[in-house]
Design a protein around this motif. Structure first.
Motif, PDB file in Angstrom:
ATOM      1  N   ASN A 293      24.346 -36.163 -64.095  1.00  0.00           N
ATOM      2  CA  ASN A 293      24.966 -37.308 -63.466  1.00  0.00           C
ATOM      3  C   ASN A 293      24.235 -37.566 -62.165  1.00  0.00           C
ATOM      4  OD1 ASN A 293      26.869 -38.702 -61.557  1.00  0.00           O
ATOM      5  ND2 ASN A 293      28.102 -38.780 -63.426  1.00  0.00           N
ATOM      6  N   ASP A 294      23.626 -38.706 -62.073  1.00  0.00           N
ATOM      7  CA  ASP A 294      22.978 -39.086 -60.828  1.00  0.00           C
ATOM      8  C   ASP A 294      21.919 -38.071 -60.401  1.00  0.00           C
ATOM      9  OD1 ASP A 294      22.601 -40.924 -58.909  1.00  0.00           O
ATOM     10  OD2 ASP A 294      24.304 -40.368 -57.653  1.00  0.00           O
ATOM     11  N   GLY A 295      21.246 -37.483 -61.400  1.00  0.00           N
ATOM     12  CA  GLY A 295      20.179 -36.536 -61.088  1.00  0.00           C
ATOM     13  C   GLY A 295      20.648 -35.112 -60.873  1.00  0.00           C
ATOM     14  N   TYR A 296      21.955 -34.891 -60.928  1.00  0.00           N
ATOM     15  CA  TYR A 296      22.489 -33.535 -60.788  1.00  0.00           C
ATOM     16  C   TYR A 296      22.869 -32.989 -62.154  1.00  0.00           C
ATOM     17  CZ  TYR A 296      22.667 -34.236 -55.793  1.00  0.00           C
ATOM     18  OH  TYR A 296      22.318 -34.459 -54.497  1.00  0.00           O
ATOM     19  N   PHE A 297      22.650 -31.689 -62.327  1.00  0.00           N
ATOM     20  CA  PHE A 297      23.097 -31.055 -63.561  1.00  0.00           C
ATOM     21  C   PHE A 297      24.565 -30.680 -63.426  1.00  0.00           C
ATOM     22  CE2 PHE A 297      18.488 -30.200 -63.649  1.00  0.00           C
ATOM     23  CZ  PHE A 297      18.195 -30.855 -64.827  1.00  0.00           C
ATOM     24  N   VAL A 298      25.295 -30.955 -64.475  1.00  0.00           N
ATOM     25  CA  VAL A 298      26.724 -30.674 -64.470  1.00  0.00           C
ATOM     26  C   VAL A 298      27.045 -29.854 -65.717  1.00  0.00           C
ATOM     27  CG1 VAL A 298      29.044 -31.669 -64.524  1.00  0.00           C
ATOM     28  CG2 VAL A 298      27.188 -32.866 -63.307  1.00  0.00           C
ATOM     29  N   ILE A 299      27.724 -28.745 -65.520  1.00  0.00           N
ATOM     30  CA  ILE A 299      28.148 -27.924 -66.670  1.00  0.00           C
ATOM     31  C   ILE A 299      29.649 -27.683 -66.547  1.00  0.00           C
ATOM     32  CG2 ILE A 299      27.900 -25.726 -67.893  1.00  0.00           C
ATOM     33  CD1 ILE A 299      25.056 -25.553 -66.913  1.00  0.00           C
TER      34      ILE A 299
ATOM     35  N   ALA B  96      33.160 -38.235 -59.655  1.00  0.00           N
ATOM     36  CA  ALA B  96      33.823 -37.879 -58.397  1.00  0.00           C
ATOM     37  C   ALA B  96      33.350 -36.523 -57.904  1.00  0.00           C
ATOM     38  CB  ALA B  96      35.346 -37.861 -58.601  1.00  0.00           C
ATOM     39  N   ILE B  97      33.208 -35.593 -58.846  1.00  0.00           N
ATOM     40  CA  ILE B  97      32.787 -34.240 -58.465  1.00  0.00           C
ATOM     41  C   ILE B  97      31.357 -34.258 -57.925  1.00  0.00           C
ATOM     42  CG2 ILE B  97      32.162 -31.982 -59.424  1.00  0.00           C
ATOM     43  CD1 ILE B  97      34.672 -32.273 -61.236  1.00  0.00           C
ATOM     44  N   VAL B  98      30.483 -35.011 -58.597  1.00  0.00           N
ATOM     45  CA  VAL B  98      29.098 -35.102 -58.140  1.00  0.00           C
ATOM     46  C   VAL B  98      29.030 -35.764 -56.766  1.00  0.00           C
ATOM     47  CG1 VAL B  98      26.846 -36.155 -58.587  1.00  0.00           C
ATOM     48  CG2 VAL B  98      28.084 -35.013 -60.440  1.00  0.00           C
ATOM     49  N   ALA B  99      29.869 -36.795 -56.581  1.00  0.00           N
ATOM     50  CA  ALA B  99      29.884 -37.478 -55.287  1.00  0.00           C
ATOM     51  C   ALA B  99      30.325 -36.536 -54.176  1.00  0.00           C
ATOM     52  CB  ALA B  99      30.818 -38.690 -55.355  1.00  0.00           C
ATOM     53  N   ASP B 100      31.318 -35.727 -54.489  1.00  0.00           N
ATOM     54  CA  ASP B 100      31.788 -34.754 -53.501  1.00  0.00           C
ATOM     55  C   ASP B 100      30.699 -33.733 -53.181  1.00  0.00           C
ATOM     56  OD1 ASP B 100      34.329 -35.584 -52.839  1.00  0.00           O
ATOM     57  OD2 ASP B 100      35.211 -34.713 -54.652  1.00  0.00           O
ATOM     58  N   HIS B 101      29.995 -33.325 -54.227  1.00  0.00           N
ATOM     59  CA  HIS B 101      28.914 -32.367 -54.032  1.00  0.00           C
ATOM     60  C   HIS B 101      27.849 -32.975 -53.112  1.00  0.00           C
ATOM     61  CE1 HIS B 101      26.113 -29.117 -55.032  1.00  0.00           C
ATOM     62  NE2 HIS B 101      25.192 -30.035 -55.300  1.00  0.00           N
ATOM     63  N   GLN B 102      27.517 -34.222 -53.379  1.00  0.00           N
ATOM     64  CA  GLN B 102      26.512 -34.898 -52.547  1.00  0.00           C
ATOM     65  C   GLN B 102      26.993 -35.002 -51.100  1.00  0.00           C
ATOM     66  OE1 GLN B 102      26.319 -38.344 -55.232  1.00  0.00           O
ATOM     67  NE2 GLN B 102      24.080 -38.129 -55.206  1.00  0.00           N
ATOM     68  N   ARG B 103      28.248 -35.380 -50.955  1.00  0.00           N
ATOM     69  CA  ARG B 103      28.801 -35.525 -49.611  1.00  0.00           C
ATOM     70  C   ARG B 103      28.757 -34.179 -48.883  1.00  0.00           C
ATOM     71  NH1 ARG B 103      32.540 -34.041 -46.892  1.00  0.00           N
ATOM     72  NH2 ARG B 103      33.542 -32.939 -48.624  1.00  0.00           N
ATOM     73  N   ALA B 104      29.079 -33.117 -49.628  1.00  0.00           N
ATOM     74  CA  ALA B 104      29.085 -31.788 -49.020  1.00  0.00           C
ATOM     75  C   ALA B 104      27.682 -31.411 -48.543  1.00  0.00           C
ATOM     76  CB  ALA B 104      29.611 -30.755 -50.023  1.00  0.00           C
ATOM     77  N   LEU B 105      26.665 -31.818 -49.331  1.00  0.00           N
ATOM     78  CA  LEU B 105      25.291 -31.497 -48.942  1.00  0.00           C
ATOM     79  C   LEU B 105      24.897 -32.229 -47.661  1.00  0.00           C
ATOM     80  CD1 LEU B 105      23.398 -31.538 -52.371  1.00  0.00           C
ATOM     81  CD2 LEU B 105      24.270 -29.575 -51.097  1.00  0.00           C
ATOM     82  N   LEU B 106      25.481 -33.410 -47.447  1.00  0.00           N
ATOM     83  CA  LEU B 106      25.154 -34.188 -46.258  1.00  0.00           C
ATOM     84  C   LEU B 106      25.907 -33.696 -45.025  1.00  0.00           C
ATOM     85  CD1 LEU B 106      25.153 -37.735 -47.868  1.00  0.00           C
ATOM     86  CD2 LEU B 106      23.162 -36.435 -47.096  1.00  0.00           C
ATOM     87  N   ALA B 107      27.014 -33.017 -45.255  1.00  0.00           N
ATOM     88  CA  ALA B 107      27.801 -32.519 -44.126  1.00  0.00           C
ATOM     89  C   ALA B 107      27.046 -31.393 -43.431  1.00  0.00           C
ATOM     90  CB  ALA B 107      29.162 -32.017 -44.627  1.00  0.00           C
ATOM     91  N   ALA B 108      27.547 -31.000 -42.265  1.00  0.00           N
ATOM     92  CA  ALA B 108      26.886 -29.948 -41.497  1.00  0.00           C
ATOM     93  C   ALA B 108      26.776 -28.670 -42.334  1.00  0.00           C
ATOM     94  CB  ALA B 108      27.674 -29.680 -40.218  1.00  0.00           C
ATOM     95  N   THR B 109      27.830 -28.347 -43.017  1.00  0.00           N
ATOM     96  CA  THR B 109      27.796 -27.214 -43.943  1.00  0.00           C
ATOM     97  C   THR B 109      28.479 -27.657 -45.240  1.00  0.00           C
ATOM     98  OG1 THR B 109      29.909 -26.347 -43.192  1.00  0.00           O
ATOM     99  CG2 THR B 109      27.944 -25.479 -42.115  1.00  0.00           C
ATOM    100  N   PRO B 110      28.013 -27.102 -46.368  1.00  0.00           N
ATOM    101  CA  PRO B 110      28.635 -27.503 -47.641  1.00  0.00           C
ATOM    102  C   PRO B 110      29.920 -26.736 -47.934  1.00  0.00           C
ATOM    103  CG  PRO B 110      26.773 -26.062 -48.047  1.00  0.00           C
ATOM    104  CD  PRO B 110      26.851 -26.249 -46.560  1.00  0.00           C
ATOM    105  N   PHE B 111      30.406 -26.037 -46.927  1.00  0.00           N
ATOM    106  CA  PHE B 111      31.644 -25.282 -47.168  1.00  0.00           C
ATOM    107  C   PHE B 111      32.520 -25.309 -45.925  1.00  0.00           C
ATOM    108  CE2 PHE B 111      27.843 -22.496 -46.898  1.00  0.00           C
ATOM    109  CZ  PHE B 111      27.913 -22.214 -45.558  1.00  0.00           C
TER     110      PHE B 111
END
Lengths: 180, 269
Positions: free
Chosen positions: B229-235, B133-148
């Motif tokens: 996860n899905d090509g992203y590093f998670v720590i 879920a966290i990785v998916a949110d991160h991906q979604r944020a990258l696709l949005a106009a701004t990640p914040f």
């Protein structure tokens, strides 16, 4: 012992004393809290490096300096210059009317408000010296260190501060007796 | 107390009288002032007034008691979350020393995990779902106009923003001096609950630091756990009051460095 632990042991026990001093130097509690908060921040930052063996006097010195920084910023008109101070030190120490008996002075009947007004009216160098002695109950040597003045100056300021207070309170006492 | 050279003047008598009442005179001076008091009625009168004044101080001059609220504010300074403005100055050299050691530990741990072929997470149940879920949110944020949602490199802007949105905020650590400037913050919904996410930048890469509230949890020095996860590093690691999960497409060693710096800074805060 880490810094947080030291802060808790060195600073927190003396919070009331710190607030009392700041309250007298600024004139009210909210401003005093500002000053003490700032002083505690400074104390926290300095705590690792301080070698002072007298935590209370150390903290009060920081509070006093923080109060002056605060006063200079927020009430520039009350800031005391060195010239003013030199003037105060030169002022002579007068005896209260030598003929007056203690009974006519009536300072025993002075209430808290009259005392506070009289103390607040003292010139700052006298006031802070008196407060360090009467409220904080510091020794002459500790006061001398905090204010960076010789012990002889501590003595003369205390004597003059009390002298001025007795004169003012005597007047207040008389006024009160007359009104009653 | 030194005895002044001249005892003649009244002014000096008054100074000594005050010191006498303050218990600051040596034995010889005490005898001297007592002798003078006995011989000089005017001085005795002054003495009585000073004693009266002392009585007034004792009865009317009260210590200002700190309110509970104020005391708590000051006490909070000595709690771990308080940012020690001064210590950051000495951070870079010390942090580097720490970071390398911890990085080595983290790398060793990662190697063990990889070799064993088993993944141990902080909380085995639902953990991998949470990561997904966290990785998916991160991906979604990258696709949005701004990640914040709030753009600021100032942690004093970001932290209050979280406080106002969520009534809680993770530690907001400034790592700009180490090359990881804060970009802002956003709110994600993880497991049905809104959680704060800090966003950092490293060159063109975005780092999301998801802070899942765990009230009362103590800061730990447990090693961080790394996975992909899905090509992203998670720590992930456990911090004070929050479980932290960092997600990025940044190179793994750089992300390790980020995490070590972050944890170290959080600890000294």
């Amino acid at each position: 012992m880490d810094d947080r632990q030291r802060f808790r042991e060195v600073v927190l026990p003396h919070l009331d004393d710190a607030l009392s001093l700041a309250r007298w130097l600024t004139g009210n509690v909210p401003d005093a809290e500002d000053v003490v908060q700032d002083a505690c921040l400074r104390a926290y930052r300095a705590i690792a490096t301080t070698k002072d063996i007298n935590p209370r006097a150390w903290l009060l010195a920081i509070v006093r300096n923080a109060a002056f920084t605060w006063l200079a910023k927020n009430r520039p008109k009350t800031a005391v210059t060195t010239n003013d101070e030199a003037l105060f030190e030169r002022a002579s120490l007068e005896m209260v009317d030598p003929q007056a008996s203690p009974e006519t002075i009536l300072i025993g009947k002075i209430d808290a408000e009259q005392l506070h007004t009289a103390i607040a009216a003292l010139p700052l160098p006298y006031r802070e010296t008196l407060l360090l002695r009467e409220i904080e109950e510091l020794s002459y040597q500790e006061i001398s260190k905090i204010l960076s003045i010789p012990i002889g100056t501590v003595m003369s300021r205390l004597a003059r501060a009390r002298n001025l207070l007795i004169q003012r309170l005597a007047m207040a006492g008389k006024g009160k007796a007359g009104a009653a | 107390m030194n005895k002044p050279s001249a005892w003649s003047s009244r002014e000096e008598s008054l100074l000594l009288l005050n010191a006498y009442l303050d218990n600051e005179l040596d034995a010889a001076s005490v005898l001297e002032i007592e002798r003078r008091l006995a011989a000089d009625p005017a001085l005795k009168l002054e003495h009585d007034r000073l004693v009266q004044l002392r009585g007034v101080f004792a009865s009317q001059l009260k210590t200002q008691k700190a309110s509970n609220d104020f005391r708590r504010r000051i006490e909070a300074m000595a709690e771990p979350k308080f940012p020690p403005v001064i210590r950051r100055i000495s951070l870079p050299t010390r942090a580097r020393g720490f970071a390398w050691r911890e990085m080595a530990a983290a790398a060793a741990l990662a190697a063990i995990i990889a070799a064993g072929g088993t993944y141990t997470f902080l909380r085995p149940n639902s953990q991998s779902n949470e990561i997904a879920a966290i990785v998916a949110d991160h991906q979604r944020a990258l696709l949005a106009a701004t990640p914040f949602d709030v753009a600021s490199s100032d942690r004093h802007t970001v932290k209050p923003w979280f406080d106002s949105k969520l009534a809680l905020s993770p530690q907001v650590i400034d790592l700009s001096s180490a090359g990881f400037p804060l970009a802002g913050g956003r709110v994600e919904v993880i497991d049905g609950k809104p959680v704060p996410v800090l966003v950092y930048q490293r060159r063109a890469h975005i780092i999301s630091v998801v802070a899942i509230p765990r009230a009362g949890q103590k800061d730990t020095t447990e090693p961080s756990l790394a996975t992909t996860n899905d090509g992203y590093f998670v720590i992930q690691w456990r911090g004070r009051d929050f479980d932290y999960t960092v997600v990025s497409d940044l190179a793994e060693n750089e992300l390790d460095e980020f995490v070590n710096l972050w944890r170290h800074a959080a600890r000294v805060n």
